[in-house]
Design an enzyme around this catalytic site. Structure first.
Site, PDB file in Angstrom:
ATOM      1  N   GLU A  19      49.741  45.623  49.552  1.00 44.66           N
ATOM      2  CA  GLU A  19      49.586  44.172  49.671  1.00 44.66           C
ATOM      3  C   GLU A  19      50.536  43.600  50.717  1.00 44.66           C
ATOM      4  O   GLU A  19      50.159  42.698  51.475  1.00 44.66           O
ATOM      5  CB  GLU A  19      49.803  43.525  48.298  1.00 44.66           C
ATOM      6  CG  GLU A  19      48.682  43.886  47.310  1.00 44.66           C
ATOM      7  CD  GLU A  19      48.894  43.384  45.889  1.00 44.66           C
ATOM      8  OE1 GLU A  19      48.017  43.634  45.046  1.00 44.66           O
ATOM      9  OE2 GLU A  19      49.939  42.740  45.604  1.00 44.66           O
TER      10      GLU A  19
ATOM     11  N   HIS B  45      50.645  34.970  42.308  1.00 42.41           N
ATOM     12  CA  HIS B  45      50.208  36.369  42.262  1.00 42.41           C
ATOM     13  C   HIS B  45      51.441  37.247  42.354  1.00 42.41           C
ATOM     14  O   HIS B  45      52.392  36.904  43.064  1.00 42.41           O
ATOM     15  CB  HIS B  45      49.291  36.692  43.456  1.00 42.41           C
ATOM     16  CG  HIS B  45      49.100  38.169  43.646  1.00 42.41           C
ATOM     17  ND1 HIS B  45      48.146  38.878  42.961  1.00 42.41           N
ATOM     18  CD2 HIS B  45      49.789  39.086  44.396  1.00 42.41           C
ATOM     19  CE1 HIS B  45      48.235  40.166  43.294  1.00 42.41           C
ATOM     20  NE2 HIS B  45      49.231  40.315  44.166  1.00 42.41           N
TER      21      HIS B  45
ATOM     22  N   ASN C  20      46.702  29.806  38.251  1.00 46.77           N
ATOM     23  CA  ASN C  20      47.919  30.187  37.533  1.00 46.77           C
ATOM     24  C   ASN C  20      49.129  30.374  38.447  1.00 46.77           C
ATOM     25  O   ASN C  20      50.053  31.105  38.142  1.00 46.77           O
ATOM     26  CB  ASN C  20      47.653  31.412  36.649  1.00 46.77           C
ATOM     27  CG  ASN C  20      47.199  32.612  37.431  1.00 46.77           C
ATOM     28  OD1 ASN C  20      47.142  32.565  38.666  1.00 46.77           O
ATOM     29  ND2 ASN C  20      46.891  33.702  36.746  1.00 46.77           N
TER      30      ASN C  20
ATOM     31  N   TYR D 184      41.376  40.812  47.097  1.00 43.50           N
ATOM     32  CA  TYR D 184      40.993  40.959  45.694  1.00 43.50           C
ATOM     33  C   TYR D 184      39.852  41.960  45.500  1.00 43.50           C
ATOM     34  O   TYR D 184      39.151  41.909  44.473  1.00 43.50           O
ATOM     35  CB  TYR D 184      40.614  39.600  45.099  1.00 43.50           C
ATOM     36  CG  TYR D 184      41.810  38.753  44.697  1.00 43.50           C
ATOM     37  CD1 TYR D 184      42.707  39.202  43.725  1.00 43.50           C
ATOM     38  CD2 TYR D 184      42.037  37.508  45.257  1.00 43.50           C
ATOM     39  CE1 TYR D 184      43.796  38.432  43.336  1.00 43.50           C
ATOM     40  CE2 TYR D 184      43.128  36.723  44.867  1.00 43.50           C
ATOM     41  CZ  TYR D 184      44.001  37.195  43.908  1.00 43.50           C
ATOM     42  OH  TYR D 184      45.077  36.440  43.517  1.00 43.50           O
TER      43      TYR D 184
ATOM     44  N   LYS E  92      50.083  30.215  44.848  1.00 43.24           N
ATOM     45  CA  LYS E  92      48.650  29.935  44.962  1.00 43.24           C
ATOM     46  C   LYS E  92      48.375  28.450  45.273  1.00 43.24           C
ATOM     47  O   LYS E  92      49.260  27.599  45.148  1.00 43.24           O
ATOM     48  CB  LYS E  92      47.963  30.360  43.653  1.00 43.24           C
ATOM     49  CG  LYS E  92      48.002  31.881  43.426  1.00 43.24           C
ATOM     50  CD  LYS E  92      47.222  32.277  42.168  1.00 43.24           C
ATOM     51  CE  LYS E  92      47.195  33.787  41.972  1.00 43.24           C
ATOM     52  NZ  LYS E  92      46.389  34.181  40.793  1.00 43.24           N
TER      53      LYS E  92
HETATM   54  P1  IDP Z   1      47.346  38.936  37.258  1.00 48.98           P
HETATM   55  O1  IDP Z   1      47.345  37.896  38.378  1.00 48.98           O
HETATM   56  O2  IDP Z   1      48.143  38.463  36.079  1.00 48.98           O
HETATM   57  O3  IDP Z   1      47.741  40.312  37.740  1.00 48.98           O
HETATM   58  P2  IDP Z   1      44.581  39.898  37.235  1.00 48.98           P
HETATM   59  O4  IDP Z   1      43.896  40.457  36.036  1.00 48.98           O
HETATM   60  O5  IDP Z   1      45.010  40.853  38.301  1.00 48.98           O
HETATM   61  O6  IDP Z   1      45.837  39.022  36.721  1.00 48.98           O
HETATM   62  O7  IDP Z   1      43.611  38.804  37.840  1.00 48.98           O
HETATM   63  C1  IDP Z   1      43.795  38.302  39.145  1.00 48.98           C
HETATM   64  C2  IDP Z   1      43.632  36.808  39.128  1.00 48.98           C
HETATM   65  O8  IDP Z   1      42.287  36.491  38.787  1.00 48.98           O
HETATM   66  C3  IDP Z   1      44.474  36.058  38.081  1.00 48.98           C
HETATM   67  O9  IDP Z   1      45.797  35.825  38.480  1.00 48.98           O
HETATM   68  C4  IDP Z   1      43.690  34.766  37.924  1.00 48.98           C
HETATM   69  O10 IDP Z   1      43.931  33.868  39.012  1.00 48.98           O
HETATM   70  C5  IDP Z   1      42.253  35.274  38.026  1.00 48.98           C
HETATM   71  N1  IDP Z   1      41.694  35.593  36.703  1.00 48.98           N
HETATM   72  C6  IDP Z   1      41.990  36.660  35.905  1.00 48.98           C
HETATM   73  N2  IDP Z   1      41.287  36.643  34.762  1.00 48.98           N
HETATM   74  C7  IDP Z   1      40.499  35.551  34.837  1.00 48.98           C
HETATM   75  C8  IDP Z   1      39.524  34.960  33.954  1.00 48.98           C
HETATM   76  O11 IDP Z   1      39.233  35.478  32.868  1.00 48.98           O
HETATM   77  N3  IDP Z   1      38.920  33.800  34.387  1.00 48.98           N
HETATM   78  C9  IDP Z   1      39.206  33.220  35.587  1.00 48.98           C
HETATM   79  N4  IDP Z   1      40.111  33.722  36.450  1.00 48.98           N
HETATM   80  C10 IDP Z   1      40.754  34.868  36.079  1.00 48.98           C
HETATM   81 MG    MG Z   2      46.774  41.508  39.138  1.00 45.05          MG
END
Ligand code: IDP
Ligand code: MG
Length: 140
Positions: free
Chosen positions: A128, A117, A114, A51, A11
């Site tokens: 994807e 992905h 974070n 997304y 990312k």
């Molecule tokens: P993942 O990447 O661990 O699978 P997902 O729930 O699929 O997590 O969420 C996709 C992305 O959305 C996350 O990697 C993160 O960048 C962002 N995200 C998820 N939850 C939050 C939140 O509560 N606040 C802000 N960004 C979030």
């Molecule tokens: Mg996810």
């Protein structure tokens, strides 16, 4: 165990800090092989489409803005049980909850920024991968 594929994105928070190599090394050390890779700058449409499952989540707009804030590296990873193997080395979504030694614990900035992905199922991995790569761009 079966050799499968998963889809990964390094990312913008990671590319900005010049961590493409550091992330890739952790993926490789976890037993994954990069069989396709390209650095791109996603358009808003591309990020919103990618997304789409999160469209109703409160963080959707911020997430799309973040994902187009700089270049990303999209990758196809191959290995035994690749989806789980990748999710394990990625760590929990929120780096505060991630296990030591995982990419997100060691490198991520926040729950949004974070660093990586990773697909969450074989089915989503196939979708994807096809969103970003032609089959001939993947060389195992
Ligand atoms: P993942 O990447 O661990 O699978 P997902 O729930 O699929 O997590 O969420 C996709 C992305 O959305 C996350 O990697 C993160 O960048 C962002 N995200 C998820 N939850 C939050 C939140 O509560 N606040 C802000 N960004 C979030
Ligand atoms: Mg996810």
């Amino acid at each position: 165990m079966e050799v499968t594929r998963t889809f990964s994105i390094i990312k913008p928070d990671a590319t900005r800090r010049n961590l493409t190599g550091a992330v890739t090394r952790m993926l490789e050390e976890a037993g994954l092989r990069v069989v396709a890779s390209k650095r791109i700058h996603m358009s808003q449409d591309q990020a919103e489409g990618f997304y789409a499952v999160h469209r109703e989540r409160p963080f959707f707009n911020d997430l799309v803005s973040f994902m187009i804030s700089g270049p990303v590296v999209v990758q196809v990873l191959e290995g035994e049980d690749a989806v789980k193997r990748n999710r394990d080395i990625m760590g929990a979504t929120n780096p505060d909850n991630a296990e030591p030694g995982t990419i997100r614990k060691e490198l991520a900035e926040s729950i949004e920024a974070n660093s990586v992905h990773g697909s969450d199922s074989d089915e989503n991995a196939a979708t994807e991968i096809a969103y970003f790569f032609k089959e001939e761009e993947i060389v195992g």
